[in-house]
Write an enzyme that holds these catalytic residues in place. Structure first.
Site, PDB file in Angstrom:
ATOM      1  N   MET A  57       0.867  -1.421  -0.181  1.00 33.98           N
ATOM      2  CA  MET A  57       0.050  -0.047   0.015  1.00 33.98           C
ATOM      3  C   MET A  57       0.861   1.242  -0.122  1.00 33.98           C
ATOM      4  O   MET A  57       0.306   2.466   0.271  1.00 33.98           O
ATOM      5  CB  MET A  57      -0.836  -0.131   1.341  1.00 33.98           C
ATOM      6  N   HIS A  69       8.942   1.210   3.563  1.00 37.50           N
ATOM      7  CA  HIS A  69       9.849   1.112   4.497  1.00 37.50           C
ATOM      8  C   HIS A  69      10.819  -0.134   4.485  1.00 37.50           C
ATOM      9  O   HIS A  69      10.579  -0.835   3.254  1.00 37.50           O
ATOM     10  CB  HIS A  69       9.199   1.276   5.840  1.00 37.50           C
ATOM     11  N   HIS A 116       9.107  -3.387   3.214  1.00 37.84           N
ATOM     12  CA  HIS A 116       8.820  -3.617   2.013  1.00 37.84           C
ATOM     13  C   HIS A 116      10.033  -3.798   1.169  1.00 37.84           C
ATOM     14  O   HIS A 116       9.928  -4.430   0.012  1.00 37.84           O
ATOM     15  CB  HIS A 116       8.122  -2.390   1.226  1.00 37.84           C
ATOM     16  N   GLY A 160       5.181  -9.912   4.362  1.00 39.75           N
ATOM     17  CA  GLY A 160       5.928  -9.755   5.603  1.00 39.75           C
ATOM     18  C   GLY A 160       5.129 -10.190   6.536  1.00 39.75           C
ATOM     19  O   GLY A 160       3.746 -10.551   6.624  1.00 39.75           O
ATOM     20  N   VAL A 216      10.903  -7.194   9.560  1.00 40.50           N
ATOM     21  CA  VAL A 216      12.016  -6.243   9.574  1.00 40.50           C
ATOM     22  C   VAL A 216      11.786  -5.084  10.605  1.00 40.50           C
ATOM     23  O   VAL A 216      10.864  -4.554  10.858  1.00 40.50           O
ATOM     24  CB  VAL A 216      12.140  -5.421   8.195  1.00 40.50           C
ATOM     25  N   SER A 270       4.210   1.428   8.153  1.00 32.90           N
ATOM     26  CA  SER A 270       3.988   2.722   7.621  1.00 32.90           C
ATOM     27  C   SER A 270       3.397   3.534   8.748  1.00 32.90           C
ATOM     28  O   SER A 270       3.143   4.750   8.879  1.00 32.90           O
ATOM     29  CB  SER A 270       2.972   2.498   6.401  1.00 32.90           C
ATOM     30  N   ARG A 271       2.435   3.005   9.637  1.00 35.77           N
ATOM     31  CA  ARG A 271       1.628   3.450  10.773  1.00 35.77           C
ATOM     32  C   ARG A 271       2.582   3.887  11.804  1.00 35.77           C
ATOM     33  O   ARG A 271       1.998   4.839  12.733  1.00 35.77           O
ATOM     34  CB  ARG A 271       0.514   2.549  11.169  1.00 35.77           C
TER      35      ARG A 271
END
Lengths: 282, 282
Positions: free
Chosen positions: B30, B34, B37, B147, B176, B186-187
């Site tokens: 999405m 980071h 990904h 992940g 990771v 991402s959050r």
């Protein structure tokens, strides 16, 4: 022709051919092959490097009171017919092979299903799209061939491919008929001799409707009545439906314009027959 | 690296490469990339001829009160990061491109979803499997990379591939982490400075649980209590769940044996964080 029974093997075969850059034409069937199926195989043969046919009587698309157990089967004969029609691989999995575990994810069809045969066969098309999704992933076809006799099925498969972006071209093929006009169907064997003669009237009634439309008739109710009278006066069957819709959306139609379908279903003593006519008016 | 925005183009590209016999590794994301990904992209780069990444914030997997509108986006930065990670094609479709029409067919996930995050996110995984089915058909990957931070998502994708026989290998990749142990997400940008420090305790609490299991602890309730105490005494967050299940079935577990997951979710003021530990005992 090779007969394949495991999903692992058919998937390896199709991926091998795809990797070599070959195109695959796919004809999914429930077996008990007739000329309708064989015409699909011939069309697939014309336009693809490899032709795969599947024979699988899919329990998920039969209702509890339908004929899953008694659906006609004759694999030895089917193998011969498929080979003669130019099929390269005949995939004949068991029920356990196609449904090794209970499904965690269910597919439900909401459009194009609450009319025609779908109205009385709740969940039928859910079973159809589920097994086709599985088969498409096993076979990786470039083109898939379906007969227009089951025009609602063609419309639902069109949705399936469009909704989920399957990289597959849907090729609808005209209904193949006996010399007297009866649409070929595996279920025709359920007709007794008298019914077999009467059954030709389904196609005749649609041909009469076509003529009257070509002669200018545009009154939808009148067209339906004429077909109804025709079938009631010439057969012992019970009409299940006579309906006219836009095609392939199967949305209601108020004016005969664009592409539309006139579809009928008639119940005989042991056989339920369907037939249809697709026309286009400017 | 090429940036692709239409489904027609990405499908042509992937079919072209498949036809040449090349393998495709796919990393669906999405965006707001980071290191998590990028690690997926590196793994894909190692084992495939072609690497395709998608960036699509999928509205169908967000609930009405979730953060679809505010989900962090930074396409320019993402493009640079993806290119550096060795991605060949970055597929960035619009919502209209992925959902050109309302769907006629719906996919509903029934297993592995009524626990952990799925319990509170009704319909979330229905949206996930729907968009992945579409993406898989556009990209035709040999391998797809996810992940393990979202271990429930991995379990559901495992079901999707298994139920529908996708010819795709699922490659789960270890979470990771930042140097201090916080799982990359991402959050994480939603955390304030104090919360950012506290957030490391999620991983620490799981590491402590791992040690006590390795030292012989087998009492499931006791393990959960210890994690609960750890998080409650070291963070300002509110525990949403601490659960232990068999993995990947996500079925209840009565005895710590075989493969299992300890998963936690903690709500901070603006960020909801998840983390987990997967272990296997003989």
């Amino acid at each position: 022709m090779k007969v394949i029974t495991t999903r692992q093997e058919i998937q390896n075969i199709s991926l091998h051919h795809k990797q070599k850059g070959r195109t695959i034409g796919f004809v999914p069937t429930m077996g008990y092959l007739h000329e309708g199926h064989l015409t699909l195989a011939s069309k697939a043969r014309e336009n693809n490097d490899i032709v795969i046919m599947s024979i699988f009587v899919n329990p998920l698309q039969f209702g509890p009171n339908e004929d899953f157990e008694t659906y006609p089967r004759d694999l030895k004969r089917d193998e011969q017919l498929a080979e003669n029609a130019g099929v390269d691989y005949l995939f004949v999995p068991s029920v356990e092979e196609m449904y090794p575990n209970s499904l965690s994810i269910q597919m439900t069809v909401y459009n194009r299903v609450n009319v025609l045969c779908g109205k009385k066969r709740e969940g039928h098309f859910d079973g159809v799209v589920t097994v086709l999704t599985k088969l498409f992933h096993l076979v990786s076809p470039n083109r898939v061939y379906f007969g227009l006799k089951d025009a609602q099925q063609v419309a639902v498969v069109d949705s399936l491919i469009e909704d989920f972006f399957f990289p597959i071209e849907l090729v609808p093929v005209d209904t193949v008929r006996e010399e007297d006009g009866l649409a070929k169907s595996s279920r025709n064997v359920y007709l007794n001799a008298q019914e077999r003669k009467e059954a030709t009237q389904l196609h005749k009634s649609l041909q009469t409707a076509r003529s009257s439309i070509e002669n200018g008739e545009r009154d939808i109710n009148k067209i339906i009545s004429e077909i109804e009278n025709h079938i009631n006066t010439t057969t012992s069957g019970t009409i299940e439906y006579i309906e006219i819709y836009q095609y392939p959306s199967l949305k209601p139609i108020t004016e005969l314009k664009g592409k539309f379908i006139i579809a009928i279903a008639v119940q005989f003593s042991k056989a339920r027959l369907i037939d249809n006519l697709i026309m286009e008016l400017a």
